[in-house]
Each structure stands twice: as structure tokens, then as C-alpha cells.
Design an enzyme around this catalytic site. Structure first.
Site, PDB file in Angstrom:
ATOM      1  CE  LYS A 194      49.773  81.373 -18.861  1.00 42.33           C
ATOM      2  NZ  LYS A 194      49.844  80.195 -18.004  1.00 42.33           N
ATOM      3  CD  GLU A 200      63.734  88.310 -15.732  1.00 45.10           C
ATOM      4  OE1 GLU A 200      62.530  88.658 -15.837  1.00 45.10           O
ATOM      5  OE2 GLU A 200      64.169  87.646 -14.774  1.00 45.10           O
ATOM      6  N   GLY A 252      53.498  77.855 -18.258  1.00 45.99           N
ATOM      7  CA  GLY A 252      54.679  78.265 -19.018  1.00 45.99           C
ATOM      8  C   GLY A 252      55.583  77.103 -19.384  1.00 45.99           C
ATOM      9  NE  ARG A 253      56.310  73.835 -13.880  1.00 42.65           N
ATOM     10  CZ  ARG A 253      55.636  74.762 -13.217  1.00 42.65           C
ATOM     11  NH1 ARG A 253      55.747  76.027 -13.574  1.00 42.65           N
ATOM     12  NH2 ARG A 253      54.833  74.437 -12.224  1.00 42.65           N
ATOM     13  CD  GLU A 338      59.025  77.427 -12.595  1.00 46.33           C
ATOM     14  OE1 GLU A 338      59.968  78.195 -12.418  1.00 46.33           O
ATOM     15  OE2 GLU A 338      58.287  77.483 -13.589  1.00 46.33           O
ATOM     16  CG  HIS A 369      86.150  62.995 -20.631  1.00 49.48           C
ATOM     17  ND1 HIS A 369      87.345  62.347 -20.795  1.00 49.48           N
ATOM     18  CD2 HIS A 369      85.257  62.381 -21.440  1.00 49.48           C
ATOM     19  CE1 HIS A 369      87.193  61.389 -21.704  1.00 49.48           C
ATOM     20  NE2 HIS A 369      85.925  61.385 -22.102  1.00 49.48           N
ATOM     21  CE  LYS A 498      58.531  85.969 -11.642  1.00 49.73           C
ATOM     22  NZ  LYS A 498      57.208  85.701 -12.187  1.00 49.73           N
TER      23      LYS A 498
HETATM   24  C1  G6Q Z   1      56.804  78.340 -16.021  1.00 49.57           C
HETATM   25  C2  G6Q Z   1      56.847  79.555 -15.257  1.00 49.57           C
HETATM   26  C3  G6Q Z   1      57.856  80.573 -15.727  1.00 49.57           C
HETATM   27  C4  G6Q Z   1      57.401  81.434 -16.891  1.00 49.57           C
HETATM   28  C5  G6Q Z   1      58.363  82.603 -17.049  1.00 49.57           C
HETATM   29  C6  G6Q Z   1      58.012  83.491 -18.209  1.00 49.57           C
HETATM   30  O1  G6Q Z   1      56.025  77.458 -15.840  1.00 49.57           O
HETATM   31  O2  G6Q Z   1      55.581  80.077 -15.157  1.00 49.57           O
HETATM   32  O3  G6Q Z   1      59.089  79.989 -16.056  1.00 49.57           O
HETATM   33  O4  G6Q Z   1      57.313  80.693 -18.055  1.00 49.57           O
HETATM   34  O5  G6Q Z   1      58.384  83.350 -15.875  1.00 49.57           O
HETATM   35  O6  G6Q Z   1      56.734  84.029 -18.073  1.00 49.57           O
HETATM   36  P1  G6Q Z   1      56.049  84.772 -19.250  1.00 49.57           P
HETATM   37  O7  G6Q Z   1      55.859  83.823 -20.359  1.00 49.57           O
HETATM   38  O8  G6Q Z   1      54.757  85.291 -18.726  1.00 49.57           O
HETATM   39  O9  G6Q Z   1      56.976  85.891 -19.663  1.00 49.57           O
END
Ligand code: G6Q
Length: 538
Positions: A194, A200, A252-253, A338, A369, A498
């Protein structure tokens, strides 16, 4: 109100679950939606507790808050944003206004572009240097990874497009293992971020570009970006025509429904992806309009609050008896923890009744198991949330599916019924034990029972069902968050680590001075760890 509810939970503790079953409890403590059944009768919630929880939801303003969410009010107050992942699956044609403007034309336009791109990739019209695309690699993390990875796996029987792979971890092992089997000339890389700044993802994207450049003259042509930051994607070398954006009102989630779901659309095709959206849209309508007692997300939320806040059970287990939902627990860990893993209320005060529980799980029957021992006989009660498809996608293996179903039903039955000391003694006696040894052996075989579980039952895991199930959990999280008084849509708790990581990455490059300079300014433990890592380098 909470005090009354907690007292009811206290009374329920002494009473147990089995005793509640009389005329029509199973039916009365179930919610139905579009052929899906949520059975929460194997919990200690009774009529009185349910009525109190429903009244609590009302008193906490859930109906108003829900309407505010669906109509684009800025309910994500700490970030000053609307919360409109529901707009991404609003196929009704109805407008949704944010700051006086209808967001739907933009949403539809992006969906159309996604369909056209996915169609071109699937049909071979969009080509890599070596011809039609055979493999798609989604590089993203957190919300830009867990949803598509979970959904692509869940809908494997519907795949008729290129193979999809997922890379998320900054650990180079992740990308190396994924790229190892792929041909760069027929691979498409989706950089899912986003913000287009996540360390990463950007690090892995650069690694993928270098890998591709070894065999392909124009590697940039085989990259697309799923991002709100068109300018950053362009600066990285991905042209606007291959950038699929979404607005800041999609967290994001909660982003699987739009561009972040492109890998899923490429895997299953636009029609099945639309069915997935339609499923979620139907769940949205249900959540918005069904009466409270029959409202599935609300009842799932109230069951959750009953177990965590009222009964005090610290965790809940998500146990899909559906192998293809193998990543659902991980997905829900993010969605729930989260969103509701908070200690502060919207007004900045400490939460009076705490935030959401720890969520964990694994598919059944595998978990049986492994950790079910604790679920059945451990000293902590773990409410179990079973998910089960009545039918599988493998008609030739119907006998295996019967075993799967039998195991799921047996677990919830065993959790509730347990086995008494008398029954255990009789069993041991029949095996020839006597005296003190009979007693000792029997005690190990006692199951207290009265351990709560719920079951979500559906016909089979189709794209529409999966859309419904994910939306069900999204709304459950929202309803729990509103009732607890927290903001489910921010995630400040991920920031500190972070910040410290980017400072530490520099420290790990090496100290300026001698050995004593390792991690200067850090605490003793961190310095010791850094020193050890340096000593093992090269
Ligand atoms: C979700 C969070 C988080 C996010 C990641 C990736 O709700 O905001 O998990 O999706 O940190 O972020 P980017 O999509 O900006 O790389």
C-alpha cells in the site's frame, strides 16, 4: 451492564454446558445465513446472558457505529480516515460518499482494470520475455500478504490460471526458496505494498528484479504494483498502466477485496473473483440489516466477548476442518489481534474490560495429534471455533471427508461431554486394573467436559462462501471492537519495533571503533546479542 454479565458468567461456571440442553437449545442458539449455520449452543451462554449481551451491543452504539462505517464516516479516528473495505465489494451500484464525493466510480474503474490485466495474463496476451506467464510471485507482507496467500490456497480447486507464489519475509531464505523453481522469463512479479515503502517488501522486490535481470533484458516489464503510492511505484520503474491503487480508507488487513487480491483474481479468474466479492457483499447486507439475534457476525462477536471478557478465557482457537483453510488461523491472527489487541480506548483512556483475546489454531485433524491434549485436559479453558465444510471437492474421496466430518463433530461433543471419573474407572476396570492402580490410571483418563466450542458449518468452500466467511470475521472483529470501545482500524503497536529495527540494521553493518563500540548506547542484553552476531560473521 458488564458487571451483570460477569456475574452471569460466574454462575454459568458452576452450572456447566450440558445441563443447558433441553428443548430446542441447539436451534435457539444458532444463527443462519444463506445456507451457512453458526451453532453456538455448546457454550455456557444462556437466554439471560444473551439478552444482556445484545443489550450491551445496543447500549455501546453498535447499530450507529456500523452505519457510520458503511456510509463512509471517519470512524478510524486516530488516523482520521473512513473505513470502507466494504466499498470494494459493493457491486450494487449504490454510491458511497466520502467527504462529499462518491468513491464508487474509482473502485469500479480499478476493478475493471484488474479484470482486464488478469484476463490478459491468464490468456497469454500479456507475455514475459519467454512467452505466456506461467508463475506469479506476490511480494508483500502483513495485510499485503496474508489475505491473498490464504485465499489462493483456500480456492485451489478453482485455479485455472498461472501458479501463484508468495514471498513476505525479509529473511532471504523466503525469496530464494520461491524463486528457485521459477523461470524469470515467464514470471510476473506483483509488488504488493500500500505504502510502497515497507522495508521487507521493497528489499525483496529489488532482489526479484536483480534475479530477473540476469535472464530478461527488460525486467521492469514483468512487474506490476498493487499500491496506493503511484508516484513511488513509478519512481521504482513500474508505469502507471501496471499500478493498481486503492485509497487510504482500505486498511492493509482488510485489503484482499481490491488490488491486493490480484494474485487471487489471476489464479481463479474474474468471474470467480466476482463471486468472492458477492459473497462478502451478501454478508455485509446481512450484518447491516439482520435482526440482532439472527445476526451472524454479531452473535460470533458476542460469543467471543462472553468467553474472553465475561468468562475470562485468555485465548481462542480457530480450528478449520478444511485443509485448504490452513492459513486462516494466521490470517485471523492478524485480523483479530492487530485490530483488537489494544489497551487504550478511542477516547485515550485505558480499556476497562481489556482488548481482544489471543487467537491461534491449526487445521483439524492435524491439531488433534498435537495440541488438543491441552484443549481437552489442560488447566486452562480454550474456547474452540470449529469451521467445517459438509462437502469436500474430492467426490472420489468421500470416505475421507466423512472421517474429517466425524472427527470435527466428535471433538466438540467430547469437549462438552467429557468423561467422568466413574466412566474412566469402569473403563480401566474392564482392562483389568484393580485397587490403587485402577484409581491412578482412571484419573488420567478423566475429561472434565463443559468446555465451550462453536461450529461454523457450510456446504463447501466455494469463492462465494470464502467471501462470506472472511467478511463474517471482519464484522465480528468490528463488533467486538465497538463494544469494547476501541479503534479496530489502527495498529500503532507495530511502529516501535520498526523504528528500532532500522537503527539496528545500521549498527549491524559494523561498529566505527573497536569491539567496545558494538551497539553503543544500547542496553546490555542487546549489546551482547550484537556482539555475538558480529563474532559469527563471515
Ligand atoms: C495491516 C497493517 C500491515 C500492513 C503491512 C504492509 O493492516 O497495516 O500488516 O499491511 O505492514 O504494508 P504495506 O502494504 O504498506 O507494505
Amino acid at each position: 451492564m458488564w458487571r451483570d454479565i460477569k456475574m452471569m458468567a460466574e454462575r454459568a461456571r458452576g452450572r456447566g454446558i450440558r445441563q443447558l440442553f433441553g428443548d430446542g437449545r441447539a436451534k435457539a442458539f444458532s444463527a443462519h445465513f444463506d445456507g451457512m449455520l453458526f451453532d453456538y449452543s455448546k457454550t455456557s451462554m444462556d437466554e439471560e446472558a444473551r439478552a444482556a449481551l445484545l443489550a450491551l451491543a445496543e447500549a455501546r452504539g453498535l447499530p450507529e457505529r456500523r452505519e457510520a462505517m458503511f456510509t463512509g464516516a471517519p470512524i478510524n479516528e486516530t488516523e482520521g480516515r473512513a473505513v470502507l473495505h466494504t466499498a470494494l465489494r459493493n457491486l450494487s451500484g449504490a454510491p458511497i460518499m466520502v467527504d462529499g464525493a462518491d468513491v464508487m466510480p474509482g473502485v469500479r474503474d480499478t476493478l475493471t482494470r484488474m479484470k482486464s490485466f488478469a484476463g490478459a495474463v491468464r490468456s497469454g496476451v500479456f507475455k514475459g520475455a519467454g512467452g505466456a506467464i506461467t508463475d506469479v510471485v506476490n511480494i508483500g507482507i502483513g495485510g499485503s500478504h496474508l489475505g491473498p496467500e490464504m485465499a489462493v490456497r483456500a480456492l485451489a480447486p478453482y485455479h485455472d490460471g498461472p501458479r501463484c507464489h508468495f514471498v513476505s519475509n525479509v529473511d532471504g531464505a523466503d525469496i530464494m526458496d520461491v524463486l528457485a523453481g521459477l523461470d524469470p522469463a515467464t514470471t510476473l512479479v506483483l509488488v504488493a505494498s500500500k505504502t510502497f515503502t515497507t522495508t521487507e517488501t521493497m528489499t525483496n522486490a529489488s532482489t526479484a528484479r536483480r534475479w530477473m535481470a540476469e535472464r530478461v533484458t527488460d525486467p521492469g516489464a514483468q512487474f506490476a504494483a498493487l499500491s496506493s503510492a503511484e508516484d513511488k511505484a513509478a519512481a521504482w520503474g513500474i508505469p502507471q498502466s501496471r499500478v493498481f491503487g486503492f485509497e487510504d480508507w482500505v486498511g492493509g488487513r482488510y485489503s484482499i477485496w481490491g488490488p491486493i487480491g490480484l494474485s487471487l483474481m489471476i489464479a481463479i479468474g474474474a468471474d470467480d473473483f466476482t463471486a468472492f466479492l458477492r459473497g462478502a457483499e451478501a454478508m455485509d447486507d446481512h450484518f447491516r440489516s439482520a435482526p440482532p439475534e439472527g445476526n451472524m457476525p454479531l452473535m460470533l462477536a458476542l460469543t467471543g466477548l462472553w468467553h474472553h471478557q465475561a468468562c475470562g478465557y485468555p485465548t481462542r482457537a480457530v480450528l478449520p476442518y478444511d485443509q485448504r483453510l490452513g492459513r486462516l488461523p494466521a490470517y485471523l491472527q492478524q485480523l483479530e489481534m492487530e485490530s483488537n489487541g489494544k489497551g487504550v480506548a478511542i477516547d485515550g483512556r485505558l480499556l476497562v474490560h481489556g482488548g481482544g483475546p489471543i487467537v491461534w489454531g491449526e487445521p483439524g485433524t492435524n491439531g488433534q495429534h498435537a495440541f488438543y491434549q491441552l484443549i481437552h485436559q489442560g488447566t486452562q479453558t480454550v474456547p474452540c471455533e470449529f469451521l467445517l465444510a459438509a462437502e469436500g471437492h474430492e467426490p472420489e474421496l468421500a470416505h475421507q471427508h466423512r472421517l474429517l466430518v466425524a472427527n470435527c463433530l466428535a471433538q466438540s461433543e467430547a469437549l462438552m461431554l467429557g468423561r467422568s471419573l466413574d466412566a474412566a474407572r469402569a473403563q480401566m476396570k474392564a482392562r483389568g486394573f484393580t485397587g490403587a492402580e485402577l484409581d491412578r490410571q482412571a484419573r488420567h483418563r478423566v475429561f472434565t467436559g463443559d468446555r465451550p466450542s462453536t461450529t461454523l458449518l457450510y456446504d463447501r468452500l466455494s469463492p462465494r462462501r470464502l467471501g462470506q466467511i472472511i467478511a463474517l470475521y471482519e464484522h465480528r472483529v468490528f463488533a467486538e471492537g465497538v463494544i469494547l470501545g476501541l479503534n479496530s482500524f489502527d495498529q500503532w503497536g507495530v511502529e516501535l519495533g520498526k523504528e528500532l529495527a532500522s537503527a539496528l540494521a545500521q549498527v549491524l553493518e559494523g561498529p566505527e571503533g573497536g569491539e567496545d563500540e558494538f551497539g553503543v548506547g544500547k542496553d546490555g542484553s542487546t549489546r551482547q546479542l550484537i556482539k555475538y552476531i558480529h563474532s559469527k560473521k563471515g
